[in-house]
Structure formats: structure tokens, C-alpha cells
Design a protein around this motif. Structure first.
Motif, PDB file in Angstrom:
ATOM      1  N   GLY A  18      12.342   8.188  -8.381  1.00  0.00           N
ATOM      2  CA  GLY A  18      11.750   7.462  -9.193  1.00  0.00           C
ATOM      3  C   GLY A  18      10.902   5.840  -8.816  1.00  0.00           C
ATOM      4  N   THR A  19      11.896   5.137  -7.787  1.00  0.00           N
ATOM      5  CA  THR A  19      11.611   4.121  -7.256  1.00  0.00           C
ATOM      6  C   THR A  19      10.393   4.195  -6.468  1.00  0.00           C
ATOM      7  OG1 THR A  19      13.664   3.207  -7.459  1.00  0.00           O
ATOM      8  CG2 THR A  19      12.315   2.035  -5.669  1.00  0.00           C
ATOM      9  N   PHE A  20      10.667   5.532  -5.555  1.00  0.00           N
ATOM     10  CA  PHE A  20       9.592   5.657  -4.536  1.00  0.00           C
ATOM     11  C   PHE A  20       8.039   6.001  -5.081  1.00  0.00           C
ATOM     12  CE2 PHE A  20       7.226   9.271  -2.516  1.00  0.00           C
ATOM     13  CZ  PHE A  20       6.818   8.755  -1.362  1.00  0.00           C
ATOM     14  N   LEU A  21       7.985   6.846  -6.261  1.00  0.00           N
ATOM     15  CA  LEU A  21       7.078   6.914  -6.938  1.00  0.00           C
ATOM     16  C   LEU A  21       6.311   5.702  -7.449  1.00  0.00           C
ATOM     17  CD1 LEU A  21       7.819  10.386  -8.716  1.00  0.00           C
ATOM     18  CD2 LEU A  21       6.235   9.982  -6.556  1.00  0.00           C
ATOM     19  N   VAL A  22       6.872   5.204  -8.135  1.00  0.00           N
ATOM     20  CA  VAL A  22       6.419   3.615  -8.677  1.00  0.00           C
ATOM     21  C   VAL A  22       5.917   2.832  -7.436  1.00  0.00           C
ATOM     22  CG1 VAL A  22       7.170   1.499  -9.866  1.00  0.00           C
ATOM     23  CG2 VAL A  22       7.986   3.980 -10.644  1.00  0.00           C
ATOM     24  N   LEU A  23       6.752   2.674  -6.624  1.00  0.00           N
ATOM     25  CA  LEU A  23       6.039   1.651  -5.738  1.00  0.00           C
ATOM     26  C   LEU A  23       4.879   1.963  -4.735  1.00  0.00           C
ATOM     27  CD1 LEU A  23       9.390   0.455  -3.991  1.00  0.00           C
ATOM     28  CD2 LEU A  23       7.999  -0.843  -5.556  1.00  0.00           C
ATOM     29  N   THR A  24       5.041   3.543  -4.306  1.00  0.00           N
ATOM     30  CA  THR A  24       3.731   3.962  -3.661  1.00  0.00           C
ATOM     31  C   THR A  24       2.388   4.120  -4.336  1.00  0.00           C
ATOM     32  OG1 THR A  24       4.739   6.180  -4.008  1.00  0.00           O
ATOM     33  CG2 THR A  24       5.233   5.179  -1.956  1.00  0.00           C
ATOM     34  N   GLY A  25       2.933   4.447  -6.026  1.00  0.00           N
ATOM     35  CA  GLY A  25       1.930   4.436  -6.798  1.00  0.00           C
ATOM     36  C   GLY A  25       1.186   3.263  -7.120  1.00  0.00           C
ATOM     37  N   VAL A  26       1.750   2.068  -7.214  1.00  0.00           N
ATOM     38  CA  VAL A  26       1.161   0.702  -7.431  1.00  0.00           C
ATOM     39  C   VAL A  26       0.687   0.537  -6.158  1.00  0.00           C
ATOM     40  CG1 VAL A  26       1.879  -1.485  -7.749  1.00  0.00           C
ATOM     41  CG2 VAL A  26       3.142   0.049  -9.146  1.00  0.00           C
ATOM     42  N   ILE A  27       0.850   0.692  -5.154  1.00  0.00           N
ATOM     43  CA  ILE A  27       0.317   0.386  -3.961  1.00  0.00           C
ATOM     44  C   ILE A  27      -1.123   1.040  -3.884  1.00  0.00           C
ATOM     45  CG2 ILE A  27       0.079   0.506  -1.324  1.00  0.00           C
ATOM     46  CD1 ILE A  27       3.160   0.162  -1.383  1.00  0.00           C
ATOM     47  N   GLY A  28      -0.971   2.473  -4.429  1.00  0.00           N
ATOM     48  CA  GLY A  28      -2.346   3.333  -4.242  1.00  0.00           C
ATOM     49  C   GLY A  28      -3.357   3.011  -5.372  1.00  0.00           C
ATOM     50  N   ILE A  29      -2.612   2.543  -6.469  1.00  0.00           N
ATOM     51  CA  ILE A  29      -3.584   2.047  -7.509  1.00  0.00           C
ATOM     52  C   ILE A  29      -4.202   0.855  -7.110  1.00  0.00           C
ATOM     53  CG2 ILE A  29      -2.250   0.966  -9.171  1.00  0.00           C
ATOM     54  CD1 ILE A  29      -3.395   2.706 -11.291  1.00  0.00           C
ATOM     55  N   VAL A  30      -3.501  -0.079  -6.676  1.00  0.00           N
ATOM     56  CA  VAL A  30      -4.059  -1.433  -6.406  1.00  0.00           C
ATOM     57  C   VAL A  30      -5.107  -1.422  -5.293  1.00  0.00           C
ATOM     58  CG1 VAL A  30      -3.407  -3.867  -5.359  1.00  0.00           C
ATOM     59  CG2 VAL A  30      -1.856  -2.616  -6.872  1.00  0.00           C
ATOM     60  N   SER A  31      -4.901  -0.556  -4.185  1.00  0.00           N
ATOM     61  CA  SER A  31      -5.911  -0.450  -3.095  1.00  0.00           C
ATOM     62  C   SER A  31      -7.200   0.126  -3.967  1.00  0.00           C
ATOM     63  CB  SER A  31      -5.052   0.400  -2.192  1.00  0.00           C
ATOM     64  OG  SER A  31      -4.098   0.160  -1.432  1.00  0.00           O
ATOM     65  N   SER A  32      -7.153   1.301  -4.819  1.00  0.00           N
ATOM     66  CA  SER A  32      -8.077   2.006  -5.320  1.00  0.00           C
ATOM     67  C   SER A  32      -8.937   1.054  -6.230  1.00  0.00           C
ATOM     68  CB  SER A  32      -7.730   3.098  -6.125  1.00  0.00           C
ATOM     69  OG  SER A  32      -6.949   4.138  -5.210  1.00  0.00           O
ATOM     70  N   PHE A  33      -8.118   0.048  -6.955  1.00  0.00           N
ATOM     71  CA  PHE A  33      -8.798  -0.737  -8.016  1.00  0.00           C
ATOM     72  C   PHE A  33      -9.527  -1.918  -7.074  1.00  0.00           C
ATOM     73  CE2 PHE A  33      -8.826  -4.845 -10.366  1.00  0.00           C
ATOM     74  CZ  PHE A  33      -9.533  -4.332 -11.690  1.00  0.00           C
ATOM     75  N   ALA A  34      -8.858  -2.144  -5.795  1.00  0.00           N
ATOM     76  CA  ALA A  34      -9.756  -3.169  -5.042  1.00  0.00           C
ATOM     77  C   ALA A  34     -11.194  -2.754  -4.429  1.00  0.00           C
ATOM     78  CB  ALA A  34      -8.861  -3.389  -3.662  1.00  0.00           C
ATOM     79  N   LEU A  35     -11.010  -1.394  -4.094  1.00  0.00           N
ATOM     80  CA  LEU A  35     -12.228  -0.755  -3.874  1.00  0.00           C
ATOM     81  C   LEU A  35     -13.081  -0.923  -5.131  1.00  0.00           C
ATOM     82  CD1 LEU A  35     -10.729   2.011  -1.435  1.00  0.00           C
ATOM     83  CD2 LEU A  35     -12.277   0.421  -0.667  1.00  0.00           C
ATOM     84  N   THR A  36     -12.642  -0.419  -5.976  1.00  0.00           N
ATOM     85  CA  THR A  36     -13.634  -0.314  -7.335  1.00  0.00           C
ATOM     86  C   THR A  36     -14.441  -1.620  -7.433  1.00  0.00           C
ATOM     87  OG1 THR A  36     -12.287   1.381  -8.264  1.00  0.00           O
ATOM     88  CG2 THR A  36     -13.770   0.103  -9.689  1.00  0.00           C
ATOM     89  N   VAL A  37     -13.391  -2.856  -7.323  1.00  0.00           N
ATOM     90  CA  VAL A  37     -14.145  -4.273  -7.664  1.00  0.00           C
ATOM     91  C   VAL A  37     -15.281  -4.382  -6.352  1.00  0.00           C
ATOM     92  CG1 VAL A  37     -13.670  -6.630  -7.551  1.00  0.00           C
ATOM     93  CG2 VAL A  37     -12.005  -5.139  -8.814  1.00  0.00           C
TER      94      VAL A  37
END
Length: 211
Positions: free
Chosen positions: A24-43
Motif C-alpha cells: 500500500g505504501t509503495f503504490l501510494v508513494l510511486t503513484g504520487v510521484i508518477g501523477i505529479v510528473s505527468s501533471f507537470a508535463l501536462t502544465v
């Protein structure tokens, strides 16, 4: 039956990523990193659409530049910016991670579905890695963060499913597969090292100048 519920038969199958808290911790942490990076690319993509001459924060040099990569058709494989896929896709592991941290037993078929979805992500990022390194000749810093997250998530989720018997008892009892599944981070590290080596070799004009 939940993949992360029934204890695995072999004692050596128990790893930090086979339990609710660890996975659970692994999926949340890596998922947040992934979505932040994808959002930064979108911006950044929106910024370029508004001002094609804009210099992005990830435009580090001629060899590593998000803006340069976004100018190529490979950045919109399905007719829209690739980063939107990441914004949507990384929500799934985050949600599953939160559920696991809440001690919810995730059904086996959902964990298998996550592994299959990550396999699709691996196919996509592998294609993008190849085109970025060998066709475009420019690396995208935020994209590389997404590559790392996708590869690590795939290795860990697949390993957990093997050790927890999500693919059947015969797979779980295989000594070779069990040994391989016990070291997902090492496998991911070697995988990423191969990619890094390919980039250093292909971009040697840049890396050579740093020596």
C-alpha cells in the motif's frame, strides 16, 4: 480470494511488498510521484500551446529538454498528449494503495489487472524510450521520472503477485520464479541501468563534455 489476504505457503515468499502496509505504501508513494510528473508535463504542454517560444523548467540543454520532445508526433501517439495517460493511469495504484493501507483485501483479479495494466504501460514507455533515445535524440526529464516509476511498479507488483499465488500455485511453487520475484528492485535497477547506459552511449557528445 484476496491476493494480499491468504498467507503464502513458503515462508521465504514473505517480503515487504507482499503485505497490505508494504504494498500500500509503495503504490501510494510511486503513484504520487508518477501523477505529479505527468501533471507537470501536462502544465508544460499547455504552456507551449499558449506560447510556442516558452522555455520550460525542464529544458536543461539540447540533449535533455521536455519542450523539444513535445514537438514530435511521438508525444501524441493516440492523438492527444501522452502525459494525460499518466495523469489518469497513476490514479489506479494510488487508490489501490490507499485501500491496502486501510486493510481492505484486494481481490486477486484486481491485482492481476493492475499487473496487466502496468505491462501495457511498460510497452508504451519502452517505445517512447527507444524513440526518445534513438529517433528524436533528446531526453525528457519528466518523462524519465515516469519511466522509472512505471518500471519499478511493474517489477514489484508482478513479483508480489507471483509470491502471493495470484498466477496459480504452480507459478508460486517454482523455485526460479520465486527467487526472481524476491528481488524486484534489483531487477528494476538492472533494467534502468541498461536504459541509462543506452542514453549515455547515444548522448556521449553531452556526457563526454562533462568529463
Amino acid at each position: 480470494m484476496s491476493t494480499l489476504d491468504a498467507p503464502p505457503a513458503p515462508a521465504q515468499s514473505r517480503r515487504w511488498f507482499t503485505g497490505h502496509r508494504g504494498m500500500g505504501t509503495f503504490l501510494v508513494l510511486t503513484g504520487v510521484i508518477g501523477i505529479v510528473s505527468s501533471f507537470a508535463l501536462t502544465v508544460d504542454k499547455i504552456t507551449l500551446l499558449a506560447n510556442p517560444d516558452a522555455v520550460l523548467g525542464c529544458d536543461l540543454n539540447p540533449f535533455f529538454s521536455c519542450g523539444s520532445v513535445m514537438e514530435y508526433p511521438q508525444s501524441e501517439i493516440f492523438g492527444f498528449p501522452n502525459q494525460l495517460l499518466g495523469v489518469v493511469a497513476f490514479v489506479v495504484p494510488i487508490v489501490l494503495g490507499v485501500l491496502l493501507l486501510s486493510r481492505v483485501d484486494i481481490p486477486r483479479w484486481i491485482m492481476n489487472g493492475l499487473a496487466i495494466g502496468l505491462l501495457g504501460g511498460i510497452v508504451l514507455v519502452t517505445f517512447l524510450q527507444y524513440t526518445s533515445i534513438y529517433t528524436i535524440g533528446v531526453g525528457c526529464p519528466w518523462c524519465m521520472v515516469v519511466w522509472v516509476v512505471t518500471i519499478v511498479q511493474f517489477c514489484v507488483v508482478l513479483a508480489a503477485n507471483v509470491l502471493r499465488g495470484a498466477f496459480g500455485r504452480s507459478v508460486q511453487d517454482s523455485t526460479l520464479l520465486r527467487v526472481l520475484a524476491s528481488m524486484p528492485l534489483l531487477i528494476a535497477g538492472v533494467w534502468l541501468l541498461v536504459i541509462a547506459t543506452a542514453m549515455v552511449t547515444q548522448f556521449w557528445t553531452y556526457f563526454g563534455s562533462l568529463i
